[in-house]
Design an enzyme around this catalytic site. Sequence first.
Site, PDB file in Angstrom:
ATOM      1  CB  ALA A   1      -0.618   0.239   0.926  1.00  0.00           C
ATOM      2  CE1 TYR A   2       3.809   1.904   4.529  1.00  0.00           C
ATOM      3  CE2 TYR A   2       6.027   0.644   4.199  1.00  0.00           C
ATOM      4  CZ  TYR A   2       4.963   0.789   4.744  1.00  0.00           C
ATOM      5  OH  TYR A   2       5.311   0.406   6.511  1.00  0.00           O
ATOM      6  CB  SER A   3       4.369   5.228  -2.894  1.00  0.00           C
ATOM      7  OG  SER A   3       4.544   6.292  -2.220  1.00  0.00           O
TER       8      SER A   3
ATOM      9  N   GLY B   1       1.903   1.554  -4.304  1.00  0.00           N
ATOM     10  CA  GLY B   1       2.675   0.527  -4.941  1.00  0.00           C
ATOM     11  C   GLY B   1       3.847   0.823  -5.539  1.00  0.00           C
TER      12      GLY B   1
END
Length: 319
Positions: A41-43, A45
């Site tokens: 979920a960070y940025s 993907g």
Amino acid sequence: MTFGAGSGIWESIAGLNREQATRLVGLALDHGVNLIDTADAYSQGQSELVVGQVLADLGVDETRMLVATKVRLRTGPGPNQVGLGRSHILRTIETSLKRLGRDHIDLMQLHDRDALTPLDETLRALDDLVSQGKVRHIGVCNFSAAELERAHAIASHAHWAQITSNQVHYSLAARDIEHDIAAVAQQNNVALMVWSPLSGGYLSGKYTAQDGQAAKGRRTNLNFPPIDPQKVDPIVYELRAIAEAMETTPAQVALAWLLGRDEVATVIVGASSESQLLANLQAEERVLSMEHRQRLNDVSKPIVPYPHWMQRFHDKDRA
């Protein structure tokens, strides 16, 4: 977490491109770091994608750098693009592997609990991934002591892969895990991985109630993890005083305190620049005296919750 350029909250947290991230990972490798932590979920993907590009650019395989990622948070607008249901987990692992450019994940972590999905369904899906060789080890994030116990019981009864780690928020500003989580983790051979060891940079010493307006950083726009300045500022003042006596920085003192705790297996440090990362890595060279450690213990002493205060009351009665 700083890798990639996403929207929403990631505009305040991330932003490092492939070239910048490559320099940071190279520096980390030079200092013996052998685990990089990211999440699907960070940025949106982009973090996983940059991690994969960087490891390929540096020619680094699993013998030099292990990769940990996560599943649970929303990865798209659809109803099946969030949570810890079997279909989302199996679909997400394939996407993560593609982004990272590897054939397996060294540590696959549940980003948090999913109240809508039975825990045994989630653990069975992870066990299948371990059996298939797509995941080496499984871990969790932000699990309570009760949730750790329950997961251990389910996996043990079914002879499934056990949880090996719990990624928790732990710092001088947040010592909650000392009441239950740390003890249960130790009993079940679960390693505690610390995220946000500086509480979103607050313990670096540049933010306090009196000078926070002038400080620049992600906390300028995002109060995460949540901080109550009235409670935490005295800790920052003590960190500044000890740092001055040791000729180092408040951040290094805060990290050194964590590295000296028996509860801690590893500390995850994030950085947006090489100088910041280097300063964090050098914290392992700082050894706090018993006096300094006690001063920090005292000023950060957590409130004892029920029923622990009741137990202490009875212990005094028995003494």
